[in-house]
Scaffold this motif. Structure first.
Motif, PDB file in Angstrom:
ATOM      1  N   UNK A 323      55.980  90.228  70.331  1.00 54.22           N
ATOM      2  CA  UNK A 323      56.378  89.090  69.376  1.00 54.22           C
ATOM      3  C   UNK A 323      56.742  87.857  70.087  1.00 54.22           C
ATOM      4  N   UNK A 324      57.541  88.089  71.093  1.00 55.37           N
ATOM      5  CA  UNK A 324      57.624  86.823  72.187  1.00 55.37           C
ATOM      6  C   UNK A 324      56.528  86.188  72.577  1.00 55.37           C
ATOM      7  N   UNK A 325      55.465  87.084  73.315  1.00 58.44           N
ATOM      8  CA  UNK A 325      54.426  86.590  73.646  1.00 58.44           C
ATOM      9  C   UNK A 325      53.402  85.958  72.593  1.00 58.44           C
ATOM     10  N   UNK A 326      53.511  86.363  71.433  1.00 63.56           N
ATOM     11  CA  UNK A 326      52.447  86.066  70.291  1.00 63.56           C
ATOM     12  C   UNK A 326      53.133  84.512  69.904  1.00 63.56           C
ATOM     13  N   UNK A 329      52.468  81.884  72.530  1.00 72.16           N
ATOM     14  CA  UNK A 329      51.012  81.279  72.466  1.00 72.16           C
ATOM     15  C   UNK A 329      50.630  80.597  71.112  1.00 72.16           C
ATOM     16  N   UNK A 330      51.211  81.022  70.060  1.00 75.23           N
ATOM     17  CA  UNK A 330      51.042  80.413  68.721  1.00 75.23           C
ATOM     18  C   UNK A 330      51.735  78.881  68.647  1.00 75.23           C
ATOM     19  N   UNK A 331      52.956  78.847  69.185  1.00 75.32           N
ATOM     20  CA  UNK A 331      53.916  77.648  69.162  1.00 75.32           C
ATOM     21  C   UNK A 331      53.170  76.646  70.208  1.00 75.32           C
ATOM     22  N   UNK A 332      53.014  76.959  71.223  1.00 73.15           N
ATOM     23  CA  UNK A 332      52.001  76.250  72.267  1.00 73.15           C
ATOM     24  C   UNK A 332      51.018  75.564  71.620  1.00 73.15           C
TER      25      UNK A 332
END
Length: 392
Positions: A323-326, A329-332
């Motif tokens: 969840x953290x990694x996703x 990536x999305x917010x970047x």
């Protein structure tokens, strides 16, 4: 798996209607005839057989809708929903109920068994007794097919098949269906051949990442890369809706074929952004987990920025790894979209309004919809503004 190797499990014309809940009163829409293809773990709807034909650049034809059978419940001749004959109901994991009607009882039984097996729905259909079946005739049919048999039916499937009707005139049809289903490959074999696949859309994030052995789902990585390749300066990016039929066609391609190319010219950028949002909306649990919702909503309510930032850091650090990694990536990617707001007109607040309800929601809402929407948008907006602090 290549497209040319992909097979449909079953297909044909059916009459379909959907039960909708209007002010707690369930009503049925009009019955319409459609062409249905059971492909992998999806039920794909087409206007007619011609629309389902595979063509160059359109490997799945022109679908009008897709329903996943994962976690679905199939019922034969559901009297609570309709008095029509030769019908079956399909309750999908999202809670929607579809009714289908076949031209014949035999065809209806075939659809029932195919959907039941793919959905892995082993709940009993009706209470039955072994004496309801002409066992001698069944054994006779089984003996003929023994050589080509791949597996025998489970106790639940046997009960489902032979408990469909107690009329002795249908025993012959039951025996033939038993023979037909017994000849089919095992579900394990169908998975190995790629005919049945675990869906990408409508899955659990952690299970999907474990299956793909990644921290960020492959589809999300490919979709973000494709959107940035096609250009994040498009006006109204993520705000303008893509063609829903094309989004469903893309979804079907992702769920059934590992070789999909999202940079292909056939995928319009608004179809890609629509598919990305659909992926998050259809997760069985939002990317902000249900048990974390209160932590984020409490954090956004804090008055002082330093307190708010501290609470957000604490909540984000406690997210599961995938969840953290996703989210990172999305917010970047979304920060890049905001940086081009002078061209795409998608300022921070606009992006937050679009993605708030898409990324987090309560399991059992205790707040009004309007209040919940405000918190959802404010949480996303704050993460966009403080991305470097929160994910450094």
């Amino acid at each position: 798996l290549h497209l040319q190797a992909l097979e449909s499990i079953h297909e044909g014309y059916l009459y379909k209607t959907k039960i909708v809940d209007v002010s707690k009163k369930k009503i049925k829409k009009n019955w319409t005839q459609i062409y249905v293809v059971l492909q992998g773990s999806n039920l794909v709807f087409y206007k007619d057989q011609k629309s389902a034909a595979h063509k160059q650049g359109s490997p799945f034809g022109k679908p009008e809708g897709v329903v996943s059978l994962q976690g679905a419940h199939v019922e034969l001749n559901p009297k609570e929903h309709t008095s029509k004959k030769n019908t079956l109901s399909l309750r999908v994991s999202a809670g929607n109920v579809y009714l289908f009607q076949s031209d014949s009882e035999k065809e209806n039984l075939e659809w029932f068994m195919h959907m039941k097996l793919v959905a892995r729905d082993v709940s009993p259909q009706v209470e039955t007794s072994p004496r309801d079946v002409d066992t001698q005739e069944v054994k006779k049919e089984d003996k003929k097919s023994e050589k080509g048999m791949v597996r025998s039916l489970s106790a639940d499937e046997y009960s489902n098949l032979h408990g469909i009707d107690k009329n002795k005139n249908l025993v012959g049809i039951r025996a033939k269906l038993l023979n037909l289903i017994s000849r089919r490959p095992t579900q394990e074999d169908l998975y190995k051949r790629g005919i049945i696949k675990d869906a990408v859309f409508g899955s659990r994030l952690q299970e999907l990442c474990e299956r793909e052995k990644v921290n960020v789902p492959n589809f999300l990585q490919k979709c973000i890369a494709a959107v940035e390749f096609k250009g994040i300066t498009h006006d109204g990016l993520y705000r303008i809706s893509g063609n829903m039929a094309e989004i469903q066609r893309l979804r079907c391609a992702v769920d059934t074929d590992d070789t999909y190319n999202l940079r292909d010219e056939q995928w319009d950028i608004h179809v890609l952004t629509g598919a990305l949002k659909l992926f998050f909306r259809e997760l069985k649990e939002p990317v902000f987990p249900f048990n974390m919702y209160d932590k984020f909503s409490d954090a956004i309510k804090k008055e002082l920025k330093k307190d708010k930032l501290s609470a957000f850091k604490s909540a984000i650090s406690n997210l599961p790894k995938c969840n953290y990694a996703t989210l990172k990536e999305l917010f970047l990617h979304l920060c890049k979209v905001v940086d081009s707001s002078h061209l795409n007109r998608m300022q921070t607040q606009n992006v937050a309004i679009v993605f708030g309800p898409t990324l987090l929601w309560q399991l059992s809402p205790v707040e009004g919809l309007a209040v919940q929407t405000v918190y959802q948008s404010r949480i996303v907006e704050f993460i966009l503004l403080e991305y470097n602090e929160l994910f450094k």
